[in-house]
Design a protein around this motif. Structure first.
Motif, mmCIF file in Angstrom:
data_model
loop_
_atom_site.group_PDB
_atom_site.id
_atom_site.type_symbol
_atom_site.label_atom_id
_atom_site.label_comp_id
_atom_site.label_asym_id
_atom_site.label_seq_id
_atom_site.Cartn_x
_atom_site.Cartn_y
_atom_site.Cartn_z
ATOM 1 N N UNK A 189 12.689 -3.712 -8.963
ATOM 2 C CA UNK A 189 12.495 -3.716 -10.379
ATOM 3 C C UNK A 189 13.204 -2.470 -10.941
ATOM 4 N N UNK A 190 13.475 -1.426 -10.140
ATOM 5 C CA UNK A 190 14.065 -0.230 -10.599
ATOM 6 C C UNK A 190 15.781 -0.070 -10.230
ATOM 7 N N UNK A 191 16.218 -0.931 -9.405
ATOM 8 C CA UNK A 191 17.443 -0.609 -8.558
ATOM 9 C C UNK A 191 18.505 -0.524 -9.641
ATOM 10 N N UNK A 192 18.505 -0.926 -10.803
ATOM 11 C CA UNK A 192 19.703 -0.891 -11.649
ATOM 12 C C UNK A 192 19.900 0.393 -12.251
ATOM 13 N N UNK A 193 18.809 1.438 -12.164
ATOM 14 C CA UNK A 193 18.588 2.534 -12.844
ATOM 15 C C UNK A 193 19.578 3.596 -12.551
ATOM 16 N N UNK A 194 20.554 4.333 -13.274
ATOM 17 C CA UNK A 194 21.551 5.308 -12.844
ATOM 18 C C UNK A 194 20.842 6.666 -12.703
ATOM 19 N N UNK A 195 21.658 7.417 -12.133
ATOM 20 C CA UNK A 195 21.272 8.943 -11.981
ATOM 21 C C UNK A 195 20.466 9.464 -13.267
ATOM 22 N N UNK A 215 12.184 9.418 -7.452
ATOM 23 C CA UNK A 215 13.065 8.829 -6.948
ATOM 24 C C UNK A 215 12.483 7.960 -5.447
ATOM 25 N N UNK A 216 11.657 8.869 -5.056
ATOM 26 C CA UNK A 216 11.101 8.283 -3.704
ATOM 27 C C UNK A 216 10.338 6.780 -4.029
ATOM 28 N N UNK A 217 9.534 6.828 -5.143
ATOM 29 C CA UNK A 217 8.976 5.515 -5.654
ATOM 30 C C UNK A 217 9.936 4.686 -6.125
ATOM 31 N N UNK A 218 10.869 5.092 -6.872
ATOM 32 C CA UNK A 218 11.698 4.201 -7.764
ATOM 33 C C UNK A 218 12.543 3.441 -6.956
ATOM 34 N N UNK A 247 0.968 -0.950 0.034
ATOM 35 C CA UNK A 247 0.018 0.107 -0.111
ATOM 36 C C UNK A 247 0.746 1.135 0.060
ATOM 37 N N UNK A 248 1.985 1.251 0.599
ATOM 38 C CA UNK A 248 2.895 2.179 0.705
ATOM 39 C C UNK A 248 3.450 2.593 -0.705
ATOM 40 N N UNK A 249 3.845 1.765 -1.440
ATOM 41 C CA UNK A 249 4.321 1.872 -2.723
ATOM 42 C C UNK A 249 3.226 2.622 -3.587
ATOM 43 N N UNK A 250 2.006 1.984 -3.273
ATOM 44 C CA UNK A 250 1.043 2.333 -4.304
ATOM 45 C C UNK A 250 0.710 3.861 -4.012
ATOM 46 N N UNK A 251 0.789 4.345 -2.710
ATOM 47 C CA UNK A 251 0.320 5.619 -2.230
ATOM 48 C C UNK A 251 1.627 6.467 -2.842
ATOM 49 N N UNK A 252 2.623 6.144 -2.916
ATOM 50 C CA UNK A 252 3.855 7.006 -3.454
ATOM 51 C C UNK A 252 3.669 7.166 -4.908
ATOM 52 N N UNK A 253 3.057 6.096 -5.645
ATOM 53 C CA UNK A 253 2.851 6.050 -7.093
ATOM 54 C C UNK A 253 2.160 7.532 -7.370
ATOM 55 N N UNK A 254 1.121 7.622 -6.413
ATOM 56 C CA UNK A 254 0.330 9.015 -6.779
ATOM 57 C C UNK A 254 0.827 10.242 -5.941
#
Lengths: 387, 292
Positions: free
Chosen positions: B263-269, B255-258, B221-228
């Protein structure tokens, strides 16, 4: 009342008289006239039904599956590529045990694009759990469509009523269109054996693990076997009201025949003429017309064919790498008979090529003159220079 | 005491087959509370085809018609037609599909049904990939996501399809986004959709997938809330294809969401910067459509 109508419209008239409630349709030549007429009937009030002009044949079948699940009578029609696109839903409709009736116009599969008659489209759907009834002319198509609802609703399997492209679908013939009161007498108001109901919630078509799946499939086969058992009785009832019957198969001049030609669809009419002419020349030849292909009336066929010397099966269809599809099924129906004829397989009339009385005579004399059949089907009228 | 529009009555049994923290399960539970018992669900191939349970059991107290992957909307339209011919105007027919059955294989029959304005509610519970088959990318999978078919450096380089724009372009009476982290808003939208009988209503529900996203189930639910809250999944409604209403406005960085999802941890700045720019541009466009 006798009217001169198209074969396509004979099926439309039957769907109207069957008091169908939901129709989904998508156009494809040579089927389109069937659903066009029905959309008119829904619009002008001749039918109390909803017509859904869907965006594909896949959706046409999904739509009638949805509607039939609520316990109403449904109809759709298609042909060729449309039927192929429906393939997934054909399985779904049959194993859902929904008594859907569909008009199917036999048309060749592409490529190359070919809109003319060929049975490979419907025969490729033989393992989907649909009852398949092949019709010779427009009257048979009308009668069979009405009968199909009675049959489908008794065994809870869907039924495909099949006619040839153009030779039947676009040919105007005199057809007796029954009165509504006669049809109502033969085909009572639909009482579904199950329907989706918010007062009695259950899941339909849900996950079926190995412990139950096989029994579900077996139950479809038992319904197919019941179809064979009750078909004659339904035809008795039909004959009582309408005075016509066709049989799951028909034998013509077979009693003293040495050779029986097996046909289906409109080519049977041509074969009737060819056999009349051959008989005048003293040839002992008969016809076995196959109407019911699923379920396959194997026992009746074996009984009808086992005493004859030779059988010539004419297939307007082909299974690549194997042979004519009717030929395969007839061979398998006969293979365990103590006494059985030699079975000669012929491929003719693919993609709408004419099958003439001369074609049947050639097939007859070829069969008569050969001492034993070849393993492979023989292709009739092939221009070797084009290969 | 907290006042809520959410009914106590529940139509989902505890014995269903969802994963821990399943957003799709939360979405169904809330949706049925809003829709009530006079509801027929049509479910294509998706997680919910499994969650609902095998024969002869059912995890829901409303009827379910399972259908093939591509056909949720049109099967629901067929059910509606059958009910109409029987004179049943009370029952609500709901197609309930995942993102594959909505954005990808189901889009033809959804578009056809929306163009015909079929009298159904179509719900997409969006977990942004093919989760039931083991986390393969769909056209709902966002830019930057690693899935089993976008592995390693081949993480998804194209953007998520904008399904709400597509549905709005059909000029259907009602389209809305909803989020399991905003239950009152979600329930209100389902109630509104139910009341708007007569045409196609589309609800796009954000539904977390802890299994596929590489997150702890308690973060669902926390991540769902962050999406919005990050405007990655804004909550809004579109009536008749043109009348937009924005329900919430986020102000947190993407970034707070990602950063808290596997699934996103490989992303660079620079990737994160790219995503933030995309989010900002999309939200600006939405604000323009809302017009205030």
């Amino acid at each position: 009342m006798k009217q001169v109508i198209e074969g396509s419209h004979a099926i439309s008239e039957a769907a109207r008289l069957a008091r169908v409630k939901v129709i989904a349709g998508y156009p494809i030549t040579p089927q389109t006239h069937i659903i066009e007429a029905l959309s008119e009937y829904c619009e002008d009030g001749r039918m109390d039904a909803k017509f859904i002009p869907v965006e594909s044949e896949h959706s046409a079948m999904a739509s009638v599956v949805g509607a039939a699940s609520t316990g109403v009578r449904t109809f759709t029609a298609t042909s060729s590529h449309g039927l192929a696109l429906m393939h997934e839903l054909l399985h779904w409709a049959a194993a859902s045990r929904l008594p859907i009736v569909m008009g199917e116009v036999n048309r060749a599969m592409g490529p190359g694009w070919n809109i003319w008659t060929d049975q490979t489209d419907s025969l490729a759907q033989r393992d989907t759990g649909w009852i398949q009834l092949y019709c010779e002319d427009a009257q048979e198509a009308l009668d069979t469509t009405i009968l199909a609802y009675r049959l489908a609703e008794l065994v809870n399997l869907p039924v495909m009523v099949i006619i040839d492209a153009f030779f039947v679908s676009h040919t105007y013939e005199p057809v007796i269109v029954p009165e509504q009161s006669e049809v109502d007498r033969f085909l009572p108001a639909y009482k579904p054996k199950f329907e989706i109901d918010t007062n009695n919630p259950f899941a339909l078509n849900q996950m079926a693990p190995p412990a139950i799946y096989m029994e579900m499939r077996r139950s479809v086969q038992l319904a197919m076997e019941k179809t064979l058992e009750i078909y004659n009785r339904i035809e008795d009832e039909f004959e009582d009201v309408f005075g016509r019957r066709y049989g799951g198969m028909e034998t013509i001049r077979c009693d003293d025949a040495d050779i029986i030609i097996v046909t289906s669809g409109s080519a049977t009419s041509t074969c009737r003429l060819a056999v009349d002419e051959l008989r005048k020349q003293g040839e002992k030849v008969g016809i076995l017309k196959i109407k019911m292909f699923r379920p396959f009336p194997a026992a009746d066929l074996a009984a009808a064919l086992s005493d004859v010397q030779k059988v010539a099966v004419v297939d307007r269809n082909f299974s690549f790498g194997a042979g004519g599809i009717f030929t395969q099924e007839i061979k398998s129906a006969l293979c365990n008979c103590a006494k059985r004829p030699d079975v000669f397989g012929y491929i003719a009339g693919l993609g709408g090529r004419d099958i003439t009385t001369d074609t049947f005579k050639d097939i007859y004399f070829s069969t008569k003159n050969m001492t034993a059949p070849k393993i492979d089907s023989q292709w009739v009228g092939i221009n070797e220079e084009l290969l | 005491m907290l006042h809520s529009n959410i009914a106590d009555q529940t139509y989902m049994t505890p014995g269903n087959m969802s994963c821990p923290g399943c957003g799709g399960g939360i979405a169904m539970n809330l949706a049925l509370k809003a829709l009530g018992e006079k509801t027929i669900l049509v479910i294509p191939a998706c997680c919910w085809a499994i969650i609902a349970g095998p024969y002869p059991q059912s995890g829901l107290k409303v009827p379910i018609l399972h259908t093939v992957f591509a056909s949720a909307a049109v099967t629901a339209g067929g059910v509606r037609a059958g009910l109409d011919m029987k004179g049943d105007t009370e029952t609500t027919v709901v197609a309930w599909a995942g993102d594959g059955g909505t954005f990808d294989i189901g889009i033809q029959s959804l578009s056809g049904s929306a163009e015909r304005n079929e009298d159904i509610i179509f719900v997409c519970y969006d977990n942004e990939a093919y989760m039931n088959t083991g986390v393969q990318r769909s056209s709902s999978t966002p830019y930057g996501t690693k899935t089993t078919t976008t592995p390693g450096t081949g993480w998804k380089k194209t953007r998520k399809k904008n399904m709400m724009d597509i549905m709005a372009a059909h000029r259907i009476p009602y389209a809305a986004t909803a989020n399991i982290a905003y239950p009152d808003d979600l329930v209100k939208k389902f109630q509104k959709a139910k009341a708007m009988k007569g045409g196609t209503r589309f609800i796009h529900v954000y539904a977390t997938c802890p299994t596929g996203w590489g997150i702890p189930s308690e973060y669902s639910v926390k991540i769902a809330r962050l999406a919005t809250q990050t405007n990655i999944f804004p909550l809004f409604e579109v009536e008749n294809g043109t009348d937009y209403t924005l329900n919430t406005k986020g102000n947190r960085p993407a970034e707070d969401y990602l950063n808290i999802q596997g699934r996103f941890k490989h992303l660079a700045g620079k990737d994160l910067k790219q995503i933030q720019e995309d989010v900002d541009r999309d939200f600006e466009l939405l604000i323009k459509k809302v017009g205030h």
